[in-house]
Design a protein around this motif. Structure first.
Motif, mmCIF file in Angstrom:
data_model
loop_
_atom_site.group_PDB
_atom_site.id
_atom_site.type_symbol
_atom_site.label_atom_id
_atom_site.label_comp_id
_atom_site.label_asym_id
_atom_site.label_seq_id
_atom_site.Cartn_x
_atom_site.Cartn_y
_atom_site.Cartn_z
ATOM 1 N N ASP A 1 -50.101 132.718 -40.023
ATOM 2 C CA ASP A 1 -50.744 134.019 -39.662
ATOM 3 C C ASP A 1 -52.052 133.845 -38.879
ATOM 4 O O ASP A 1 -52.712 132.773 -39.229
ATOM 5 N N TYR A 2 -52.290 134.592 -37.999
ATOM 6 C CA TYR A 2 -53.290 134.438 -36.920
ATOM 7 C C TYR A 2 -54.250 135.735 -36.865
ATOM 8 O O TYR A 2 -53.897 136.801 -37.192
ATOM 9 N N ASP A 3 -55.416 135.560 -36.230
ATOM 10 C CA ASP A 3 -56.247 136.913 -35.838
ATOM 11 C C ASP A 3 -56.229 136.533 -34.395
ATOM 12 O O ASP A 3 -56.445 135.112 -33.702
ATOM 13 N N VAL A 4 -56.237 137.349 -33.442
ATOM 14 C CA VAL A 4 -56.418 137.440 -31.934
ATOM 15 C C VAL A 4 -57.601 138.130 -31.740
ATOM 16 O O VAL A 4 -57.666 139.392 -32.105
ATOM 17 N N GLN A 5 -58.722 137.399 -31.079
ATOM 18 C CA GLN A 5 -60.167 138.100 -30.929
ATOM 19 C C GLN A 5 -60.043 138.174 -29.363
ATOM 20 O O GLN A 5 -59.306 137.323 -28.578
ATOM 21 N N LEU A 6 -60.712 138.905 -28.927
ATOM 22 C CA LEU A 6 -60.737 139.359 -27.540
ATOM 23 C C LEU A 6 -62.003 138.859 -26.911
ATOM 24 O O LEU A 6 -63.190 139.508 -26.928
ATOM 25 N N GLY A 7 -62.118 137.538 -26.426
ATOM 26 C CA GLY A 7 -63.326 137.178 -25.692
ATOM 27 C C GLY A 7 -63.434 137.958 -24.337
ATOM 28 O O GLY A 7 -62.355 138.325 -23.636
ATOM 29 N N TRP A 8 -64.476 138.461 -24.131
ATOM 30 C CA TRP A 8 -64.888 139.146 -22.867
ATOM 31 C C TRP A 8 -65.894 138.811 -21.979
ATOM 32 O O TRP A 8 -66.811 137.778 -22.514
ATOM 33 N N SER A 9 -65.934 139.096 -20.969
ATOM 34 C CA SER A 9 -66.786 138.731 -19.819
ATOM 35 C C SER A 9 -67.372 139.886 -18.865
ATOM 36 O O SER A 9 -66.520 140.824 -18.742
ATOM 37 N N GLY A 10 -68.784 139.843 -18.387
ATOM 38 C CA GLY A 10 -69.189 141.050 -17.740
ATOM 39 C C GLY A 10 -69.614 142.063 -18.882
ATOM 40 O O GLY A 10 -69.154 142.420 -19.889
ATOM 41 N N SER A 11 -70.571 142.883 -18.466
ATOM 42 C CA SER A 11 -71.353 143.998 -19.332
ATOM 43 C C SER A 11 -70.391 144.936 -19.722
ATOM 44 O O SER A 11 -70.387 145.538 -20.524
ATOM 45 N N ARG A 12 -69.212 145.316 -18.754
ATOM 46 C CA ARG A 12 -68.293 146.257 -19.060
ATOM 47 C C ARG A 12 -66.975 145.749 -19.523
ATOM 48 O O ARG A 12 -65.840 146.527 -19.959
ATOM 49 N N ALA A 13 -67.022 144.322 -19.940
ATOM 50 C CA ALA A 13 -65.854 143.763 -20.743
ATOM 51 C C ALA A 13 -64.582 144.302 -19.880
ATOM 52 O O ALA A 13 -63.448 144.398 -20.621
ATOM 53 N N VAL A 14 -64.441 143.817 -18.750
ATOM 54 C CA VAL A 14 -63.366 144.240 -17.958
ATOM 55 C C VAL A 14 -62.454 142.877 -17.412
ATOM 56 O O VAL A 14 -61.597 142.845 -16.555
ATOM 57 N N GLU A 15 -62.784 141.846 -17.857
ATOM 58 C CA GLU A 15 -62.090 140.526 -18.029
ATOM 59 C C GLU A 15 -61.907 139.954 -19.304
ATOM 60 O O GLU A 15 -62.998 140.014 -20.250
ATOM 61 N N LEU A 16 -60.794 139.837 -19.752
ATOM 62 C CA LEU A 16 -60.541 139.428 -21.133
ATOM 63 C C LEU A 16 -59.928 137.980 -21.355
ATOM 64 O O LEU A 16 -58.927 137.723 -20.331
ATOM 65 N N THR A 17 -60.172 137.331 -22.237
ATOM 66 C CA THR A 17 -59.621 136.162 -22.503
ATOM 67 C C THR A 17 -59.369 136.047 -24.055
ATOM 68 O O THR A 17 -60.280 135.709 -24.959
ATOM 69 N N PRO A 18 -58.157 136.208 -24.348
ATOM 70 C CA PRO A 18 -57.683 136.129 -25.812
ATOM 71 C C PRO A 18 -58.049 134.701 -26.525
ATOM 72 O O PRO A 18 -57.725 133.862 -25.788
ATOM 73 N N ASP A 19 -58.083 134.821 -27.847
ATOM 74 C CA ASP A 19 -58.250 133.466 -28.246
ATOM 75 C C ASP A 19 -57.407 133.778 -29.889
ATOM 76 O O ASP A 19 -57.625 134.863 -30.349
ATOM 77 N N VAL A 20 -56.608 132.643 -30.141
ATOM 78 C CA VAL A 20 -55.944 132.854 -31.320
ATOM 79 C C VAL A 20 -56.360 131.889 -32.478
ATOM 80 O O VAL A 20 -56.605 130.686 -32.011
ATOM 81 N N THR A 21 -56.734 132.465 -33.636
ATOM 82 C CA THR A 21 -57.331 131.474 -34.472
ATOM 83 C C THR A 21 -56.634 131.572 -35.872
ATOM 84 O O THR A 21 -56.183 132.895 -36.134
ATOM 85 N N THR A 22 -56.691 130.786 -36.707
ATOM 86 C CA THR A 22 -55.937 130.877 -37.964
ATOM 87 C C THR A 22 -56.548 131.998 -38.824
ATOM 88 O O THR A 22 -57.732 131.847 -38.878
#
Length: 257
Positions: A149-170
Motif C-alpha cells: 500500500d502506498y501514498d502518492v504525494q504531488l511534489g510541485w514547483s513554481g508558485s502556481r504548481a504547474v510542474e508536478l513530480t509525484p513521489d511514492v511512499t509506503t
C-alpha cells in the motif's frame, strides 16, 4: 525498500498555516494516478580471481518492475494562500483535520536477480572447485513479488504548481505486508536509489495545452511524465555492469463542481 520519505517539496508546513480567510481561490478535483518504474541491470562474465587451482568467473543480471495505481476516489483540493498554490489530500474542505498524506494507492513490485560463479582451469592447468570454508552455502534470495500500500504525494514547483513530480511512499493504511526485499538487491543507475520512486517531472495540460494555473474551467487536466536513466559502473576487481531505469506516470485531475 519503500521506506516513507518526505515529498520533494513538503506541503505540510504551508498547509498548517493556511486558513479559509487567507485562501484566495480553491478548486476541487478527483485525481487518479498510474505509474511504472522498470529497472534492468547486466554484468557480463569477468575474471574475479585466479590461482593455481582455478579461475573464478562471475556474471549476473537482474530486473524489477514496480507498478503503482491509485484506488477509489481520491479527493484533492488545490488552493492558493495568496502566495502559492498548494494541494490538500483526502478532503475538499480546507484545513480538514481528516486530510490524508497523499493519494491512496496500491502497488506491485516484481524483482529477480541472478549471480553466477563458474570455475575454469587455474594457472597450473587444473580445475578444482573450492571446498569447505572456501565454499560457504549461498543465502537463499527472497526475490519475487510484493504487494504494497502506498501514498502518492504531488511534489510541485513554481508558485502556481504547474510542474508536478509525484513521489511514492509506503502508506500507513491497508493491510501490513512485507514491503522490501532482504536478500535480492537491485543495481540501479547512480541517479536513482533502490526502493525510491524515480524522479520524473511534467507540466499538466488541458486539451494538450499547458495550464497556467488550477483555477480555470478545464474539466480534465492531465500530467504525463517520462524519463530514462542509464549508467555504467565497475564491479569488483574487473567487472563492468550496465543498468537502466525507465519511469512513466500519468495523473488525471477531474474537476468537481
Amino acid at each position: 525498500m519503500h521506506r516513507a520519505r518526505l515529498p520533494l517539496l513538503t506541503l505540510a508546513a504551508t498547509l498548517a498555516v493556511a486558513s479559509p480567510a487567507a485562501a484566495e481561490r480553491a478548486a476541487k478535483f478527483s485525481v487518479s494516478f498510474d505509474g511504472t518504474a522498470h529497472t534492468t541491470w547486466n554484468l557480463p562474465a569477468y575474471q574475479q580471481a585466479q590461482d593455481c587451482y582455478r579461475t573464478s568467473m562471475v556474471d549476473g543480471h537482474g530486473e524489477e518492475t514496480w507498478h503503482v495505481a491509485s484506488t477509489g476516489q481520491n479527493k484533492v483540493l488545490a488552493f492558493s494562500n495568496g502566495v502559492a498554490t498548494q494541494f490538500q489530500y483526502g478532503s475538499w474542505k480546507l484545513n480538514d483535520p481528516h486530510d490524508t498524506g497523499g493519494l491512496k494507492a496500491k502497488g506491485q513490485v516484481t524483482r529477480s536477480r541472478t549471480m553466477n560463479t563458474n570455475y575454469t582451469a587455474g594457472t597450473c592447468g587444473v580445475t578444482m572447485k573450492p571446498m569447505g570454508a572456501d565454499d560457504p552455502p549461498p543465502i537463499p534470495p527472497d526475490c519475487g513479488t510484493l504487494l504494497v500500500d502506498y501514498d502518492v504525494q504531488l511534489g510541485w514547483s513554481g508558485s502556481r504548481a504547474v510542474e508536478l513530480t509525484p513521489d511514492v511512499t509506503t502508506a500507513e493504511h491497508g493491510v501490513r505486508e512485507k514491503v522490501s526485499f532482504a536478500q535480492c538487491s537491485l543495481i540501479t543507475p547512480r541517479q536513482t536509489t533502490e526502493g525510491a520512486w524515480p524522479v520524473a517531472t511534467a507540466r499538466p495540460t488541458a486539451q494538450r495545452r499547458p495550464i497556467a494555473g488550477w483555477f480555470g474551467r478545464q474539466r480534465t487536466i492531465v500530467a504525463h511524465g517520462r524519463k530514462q536513466y542509464d549508467d555504467r559502473q565497475t564491479f569488483g576487481a574487473g567487472g563492468v555492469y550496465t543498468t537502466t531505469t525507465t519511469i512513466e506516470w500519468k495523473l488525471t485531475f477531474t474537476r468537481v463542481r
